[in-house]
Design a protein around this motif. Structure first.
Motif, PDB file in Angstrom:
ATOM      1  N   GLY A 624       0.774  -1.239   0.000  1.00 19.44           N
ATOM      2  CA  GLY A 624       0.000   0.000   0.000  1.00 19.44           C
ATOM      3  C   GLY A 624       0.804   1.286   0.000  1.00 19.44           C
ATOM      4  N   LYS A 625       2.116   1.166  -0.199  1.00 17.76           N
ATOM      5  CA  LYS A 625       2.937   2.398  -0.211  1.00 17.76           C
ATOM      6  C   LYS A 625       2.991   2.984  -1.613  1.00 17.76           C
ATOM      7  N   ILE A 626       2.733   4.268  -1.717  1.00 16.86           N
ATOM      8  CA  ILE A 626       2.796   4.912  -3.033  1.00 16.86           C
ATOM      9  C   ILE A 626       4.246   4.925  -3.534  1.00 16.86           C
ATOM     10  N   MET A 627       4.421   4.491  -4.782  1.00 21.82           N
ATOM     11  CA  MET A 627       5.791   4.418  -5.315  1.00 21.82           C
ATOM     12  C   MET A 627       6.178   5.746  -5.971  1.00 21.82           C
ATOM     13  N   ARG A 628       6.744   6.616  -5.162  1.00 22.62           N
ATOM     14  CA  ARG A 628       7.075   7.960  -5.639  1.00 22.62           C
ATOM     15  C   ARG A 628       8.143   7.970  -6.717  1.00 22.62           C
ATOM     16  N   ARG A 629       9.029   6.992  -6.635  1.00 24.01           N
ATOM     17  CA  ARG A 629      10.102   6.908  -7.627  1.00 24.01           C
ATOM     18  C   ARG A 629       9.491   6.866  -9.030  1.00 24.01           C
ATOM     19  N   ILE A 630       8.415   6.078  -9.151  1.00 22.74           N
ATOM     20  CA  ILE A 630       7.740   5.943 -10.437  1.00 22.74           C
ATOM     21  C   ILE A 630       7.075   7.260 -10.821  1.00 22.74           C
ATOM     22  N   LEU A 631       6.443   7.872  -9.850  1.00 21.46           N
ATOM     23  CA  LEU A 631       5.771   9.148 -10.138  1.00 21.46           C
ATOM     24  C   LEU A 631       6.773  10.214 -10.566  1.00 21.46           C
ATOM     25  N   ARG A 632       7.946  10.183  -9.931  1.00 22.41           N
ATOM     26  CA  ARG A 632       8.967  11.165 -10.318  1.00 22.41           C
ATOM     27  C   ARG A 632       9.379  10.972 -11.770  1.00 22.41           C
ATOM     28  N   SER A 633       9.513   9.704 -12.184  1.00 26.34           N
ATOM     29  CA  SER A 633       9.881   9.441 -13.578  1.00 26.34           C
ATOM     30  C   SER A 633       8.785   9.911 -14.521  1.00 26.34           C
ATOM     31  N   ILE A 634       7.541   9.632 -14.175  1.00 27.39           N
ATOM     32  CA  ILE A 634       6.435  10.057 -15.039  1.00 27.39           C
ATOM     33  C   ILE A 634       6.390  11.581 -15.130  1.00 27.39           C
ATOM     34  N   ALA A 635       6.529  12.239 -13.980  1.00 29.58           N
ATOM     35  CA  ALA A 635       6.495  13.707 -13.967  1.00 29.58           C
ATOM     36  C   ALA A 635       7.605  14.275 -14.849  1.00 29.58           C
ATOM     37  N   ALA A 636       8.755  13.618 -14.829  1.00 31.43           N
ATOM     38  CA  ALA A 636       9.891  14.121 -15.599  1.00 31.43           C
ATOM     39  C   ALA A 636       9.812  13.698 -17.063  1.00 31.43           C
ATOM     40  N   GLY A 637       8.818  12.883 -17.395  1.00 24.55           N
ATOM     41  CA  GLY A 637       8.688  12.389 -18.765  1.00 24.55           C
ATOM     42  C   GLY A 637       9.782  11.392 -19.104  1.00 24.55           C
ATOM     43  N   GLU A 638      10.318  10.738 -18.075  1.00 23.76           N
ATOM     44  CA  GLU A 638      11.405   9.771 -18.314  1.00 23.76           C
ATOM     45  C   GLU A 638      10.851   8.361 -18.394  1.00 23.76           C
ATOM     46  N   ARG A 639      11.684   7.476 -18.945  1.00 26.95           N
ATOM     47  CA  ARG A 639      11.329   6.080 -18.977  1.00 26.95           C
ATOM     48  C   ARG A 639      11.390   5.531 -17.548  1.00 26.95           C
ATOM     49  N   ILE A 640      10.460   4.656 -17.222  1.00 24.53           N
ATOM     50  CA  ILE A 640      10.494   4.107 -15.871  1.00 24.53           C
ATOM     51  C   ILE A 640      11.511   2.973 -15.831  1.00 24.53           C
ATOM     52  N   THR A 641      12.514   3.164 -14.995  1.00 27.48           N
ATOM     53  CA  THR A 641      13.530   2.123 -14.891  1.00 27.48           C
ATOM     54  C   THR A 641      13.484   1.553 -13.481  1.00 27.48           C
ATOM     55  N   GLY A 642      14.282   0.568 -13.255  1.00 30.19           N
ATOM     56  CA  GLY A 642      14.334  -0.014 -11.908  1.00 30.19           C
ATOM     57  C   GLY A 642      13.219  -1.035 -11.723  1.00 30.19           C
ATOM     58  N   ASP A 643      13.228  -1.591 -10.552  1.00 25.73           N
ATOM     59  CA  ASP A 643      12.340  -2.700 -10.242  1.00 25.73           C
ATOM     60  C   ASP A 643      10.899  -2.227 -10.048  1.00 25.73           C
ATOM     61  N   ILE A 644       9.978  -2.815 -10.843  1.00 23.75           N
ATOM     62  CA  ILE A 644       8.578  -2.466 -10.603  1.00 23.75           C
ATOM     63  C   ILE A 644       7.775  -3.709 -10.207  1.00 23.75           C
ATOM     64  N   SER A 645       8.526  -4.763  -9.821  1.00 26.26           N
ATOM     65  CA  SER A 645       7.836  -6.014  -9.518  1.00 26.26           C
ATOM     66  C   SER A 645       6.981  -5.921  -8.248  1.00 26.26           C
ATOM     67  N   THR A 646       7.284  -4.928  -7.403  1.00 29.34           N
ATOM     68  CA  THR A 646       6.488  -4.810  -6.175  1.00 29.34           C
ATOM     69  C   THR A 646       5.182  -4.052  -6.419  1.00 29.34           C
ATOM     70  N   LEU A 647       5.027  -3.577  -7.638  1.00 28.88           N
ATOM     71  CA  LEU A 647       3.826  -2.814  -7.966  1.00 28.88           C
ATOM     72  C   LEU A 647       2.594  -3.716  -7.919  1.00 28.88           C
ATOM     73  N   GLU A 648       1.561  -3.229  -7.255  1.00 34.41           N
ATOM     74  CA  GLU A 648       0.369  -4.038  -7.065  1.00 34.41           C
ATOM     75  C   GLU A 648      -0.382  -4.250  -8.381  1.00 34.41           C
ATOM     76  N   ASP A 649      -0.511  -3.178  -9.153  1.00 38.26           N
ATOM     77  CA  ASP A 649      -1.296  -3.263 -10.378  1.00 38.26           C
ATOM     78  C   ASP A 649      -0.560  -2.481 -11.461  1.00 38.26           C
ATOM     79  N   SER A 650       0.085  -3.204 -12.382  1.00 36.42           N
ATOM     80  CA  SER A 650       0.958  -2.490 -13.308  1.00 36.42           C
ATOM     81  C   SER A 650       0.181  -1.754 -14.405  1.00 36.42           C
ATOM     82  N   SER A 651      -1.112  -2.025 -14.542  1.00 37.32           N
ATOM     83  CA  SER A 651      -1.875  -1.297 -15.565  1.00 37.32           C
ATOM     84  C   SER A 651      -2.001   0.186 -15.195  1.00 37.32           C
TER      85      SER A 651
END
Ligand code: WT7
Length: 660
Positions: A624-651
């Motif tokens: 249930g923790k918001i993944m800010r790292r991902i949000l930072r990448s989206i905000a910056a218009g960057e490709r999302i890198t790093g591990d996203i396997s802990t993401l609850e719902d990748s859609s």
């Protein structure tokens, strides 16, 4: 805390440009060589107590001397010069008059609409004493907290000094904060008294300060605030409540112009100043009298190399620590002439700063990188129209300065003859901690260079291990210093948690964690990399992401919010907010605008999100923790890198990218 955010900056190119102080500048400075700097540093290292004692004795006038330099018994609640008695206003005013400087100009004030006023030290003393007597008349007693919510007018300085004169700590709240933010600060500090103005001029607009005070009182501070003093500045119509509200010009005018300075203990509170942290509400940083007096005085003297005929100008607002330490207390304690400007540069007057430098022959100029970047953008033609020849020293503060802006500042404003001091510090440190001494230290564009004598810093990893050359790590301060904060008002637990528990260094527990990332290059130069916690810096204004998130979720349409910073060429960072809505609320552009306005009314204009991205849900881990790292990448218009396997719902990711 994490270094994630900063790792990308780690690969900075090595900066090879180096600028030595000119012989002429060095020969005329207080500290004139690297050797002299080094010898001070060595003295401090060898015998810190003796080092601080000798400066406290030579630079500050005490009514009664101190015996203990530093009391660490109850660390990290350190006490400095604890038996000493003094009054900071005596050091800022009376002693200069005794030394024959009564007729020297203490304050030059330039108003936004073009009006101006000047005060000598003699006149400043009278204004401060009259104001102090007025405060006594409305019932302010030693120890009472007085909130100051004012525009940049001389009365703001008089008010601060008047409080200090009678031993009432002040809590200055920046005039750009909303009535909601003001209310929180009034309540947190239990401020019985408020000093404000009918309004203030800001960028061709009028800000309605008294109305905001009224709203803050009505909406929750009515049991706290007893009396309000109002300066007439804009002459706009406002309401005055009988027996609660007093006009400054009526209550101050007939007071006696002498007020005995209250005898304060060194560790008596001088002020509270609120600043943002990574969690919860803003924290009231507490500073006390003796240590703060010494640190603001000494750092001002060292860094700005002050001379009797200097005209010094710091463009900050007194609502921030920079204004406290380097418009009011530091310059005045040194008997300097300090300029205060009500306005800020704006599209209708891009030459405002240069005009003031020309008009008053400013010799030392201290401003923020954001301002420099915006001047750069509007072109050198504007400053080139003015005579800036009086300048001899330039300073920057508040955020990292990029080398291009540094070079532009040096060339276009300083004509390649003025040293630049890039000063790193915080509300909590009371005064500058890392900065070049302009006559002693060669500068590199973008580096704050070295810690001041007596200040010991290190860059470490999360286990407190020193990192390698040029490797990013956490900036820590290893030894207490006189200007350090003493606690967080009403929350000593949070004081320990936020600053003293993160890192231990070589088994040493009480090391101060600054919340910034940094690296040290092969020559020992320090490069500040920015915050490593959930604090973002927008135009040098420090904002907690949590604070903005709470403001957003307090809106009826918002279910969840996550705020991140996005790199911005002008402002350093810009605020991007991700928001999911309550059931049945429809998304629209108009709603995003309304939410921005809501944040402004909850906090103030400085917290206005640049962008609000509305989506069905936010990316979370399974716990249930918001993944800010991902949000930072989206905000910056960057490709999302790093591990996203802990993401609850990748859609969620695809949807978010679509909405951004
Ligand atoms: C934060 C403190 C100190 C007065 C204004 C801000 C950042 C400050 C620098 C600098 C890089 C800097 C840090 C610090 N900061 N000066 N010269 N280079 N970053 O005070 O609101 O307490 O903010 O400002 O991130 O932690 P503040």
């Amino acid at each position: 805390m994490s270094l994630d955010k900063r790792n990308s900056i780690n690969n900075i190119l090595e900066e090879n440009r180096i600028f030595h102080p000119s012989k002429n500048f060095a020969d005329n400075s207080n500290i004139r060589s690297f050797e002299q700097y080094h010898s001070l540093k060595k003295q401090a290292l060898k015998n810190p107590a003796h080092f601080w004692e000798s400066f406290a004795k030579s630079e500050i006038d005490w009514f009664e001397p101190f015996e203990t330099v530093l009391d660490s018994e109850n660390a990290p609640f350190f006490k400095w010069f604890k038996e000493g008695k003094l009054n900071i206003t005596y050091n800022c005013i009376d002693r200069h008059i005794k030394n024959g400087l009564g007729k020297k100009t203490a304050l030059i004030w330039e108003g936004e609409p073009g009006d101006s006023r000047k005060f000598t030290y003699n006149e400043l003393l009278k204004e401060v004493c009259k104001t102090a007597n007025a405060l006594k008349e409305i019932g302010v007693k030693k120890g009472d907290l007085v909130c100051i919510y004012m525009p940049m007018i001389p009365e703001a300085m008089f008010a601060m000094l008047a409080c200090a004169r009678i031993g009432a700590p002040h809590s200055v709240v920046f005039g750009g904060f909303s009535s909601e933010a003001l209310k929180d600060r009034l309540i947190d500090g239990s401020a019985k008294f408020v000093i404000t103005a009918d309004g203030g001029f800001r960028k061709d607009k009028v800000i309605e300060l008294k109305n905001a005070v009224d709203a803050a009182i009505e909406n929750g501070a009515s049991k706290i605030v007893e009396k309000v003093i109002v300066v007439q500045r804009t002459k706009k119509n406002i309401s005055m409540l009988k027996n609660r509200d007093y006009w400054w010009h009526e209550i101050v005018k007939n007071q006696k112009d002498w007020c005995e300075p209250e005898i304060m203990n060194s560790e008596d509170r001088l002020f509270i100043l609120y600043t943002s942290g990574s969690t919860g509400k803003p924290k009231g940083v507490v500073h006390t009298t003796g240590g703060y007096n010494l640190w603001s005085h000494l750092t001002f003297k060292w860094i700005f190399d002050i001379k009797i005929d200097d005209i010094y100008w710091c463009t900050a607002d007194v609502g921030w620590i920079t204004g406290h330490s380097y418009i009011v207390y530091g310059p005045l304690s040194n008997g300097a002439t300090t300029i205060m400007y009500e306005g800020v540069p704006r599209p209708s007057n891009l030459g405002a700063f240069w005009e003031i430098i020309q008009k008053y022959k400013v010799s030392i100029f201290y401003t923020a990188p954001t301002a420099i970047r915006s001047f750069m953008k509007s072109g050198r033609e504007i400053p080139d129209k003015y005579d800036l020849d009086s300048l001899r020293l330039l300073g920057t503060v508040g955020e990292p300065i990029n080398p291009e802006a540094w070079m532009w500042y040096r060339d276009v404003i300083g004509k390649n003859k003025c040293p630049i001091v890039d000063t790193w510090w915080q509300t909590e440190t009371g005064g500058v901690m890392i900065s070049p001494l302009p006559g002693a230290i060669a500068t590199k564009p973008g580096s704050a260079t070295f810690p001041l004598p007596g200040i010991e810093v290190e860059v470490v990893d999360k286990n407190g291990k020193k990192v390698k050359e040029n490797e990013g790590g956490f900036l820590i301060i290893k030894k207490p210093w006189p200007g350090m904060m003493r606690t967080i008002h009403g929350n000593s637990e949070r004081y320990i948690k936020s600053y003293w528990e993160h890192i231990s260094f070589q088994g040493e527990k009480n090391v101060y964690f600054a919340g910034d990332g940094a690296r040290i290059d092969k020559d020992g130069y320090i490069w500040i990399m920015g915050r490593v916690d959930d604090v973002i810096s927008v135009s040098g204004h420090r904002l907690g992401t949590m604070e903005i998130e709470s403001a957003l979720v307090s809106h009826e349409s918002v279910a969840e919010a996550a705020v991140v910073g996005k790199k911005d060429d002008l402002k350093g960072e810009a605020i991007v907010a991700f928001v999911s809505l309550e059931k049945d609320v429809k998304t629209s552009l108009e709603l995003a605008e309304r939410l921005k306005k809501h944040v402004v009314s909850e906090i103030g204009i400085i917290a206005r999100p640049e962008k609000i991205i509305i989506s069905d849900s936010l990316p979370k881990t399974r716990s249930g923790k918001i993944m800010r790292r991902i949000l930072r990448s989206i905000a910056a218009g960057e490709r999302i890198t790093g591990d996203i396997s802990t993401l609850e719902d990748s859609s969620v990711l695809e949807k978010l990218k679509e909405s951004s």
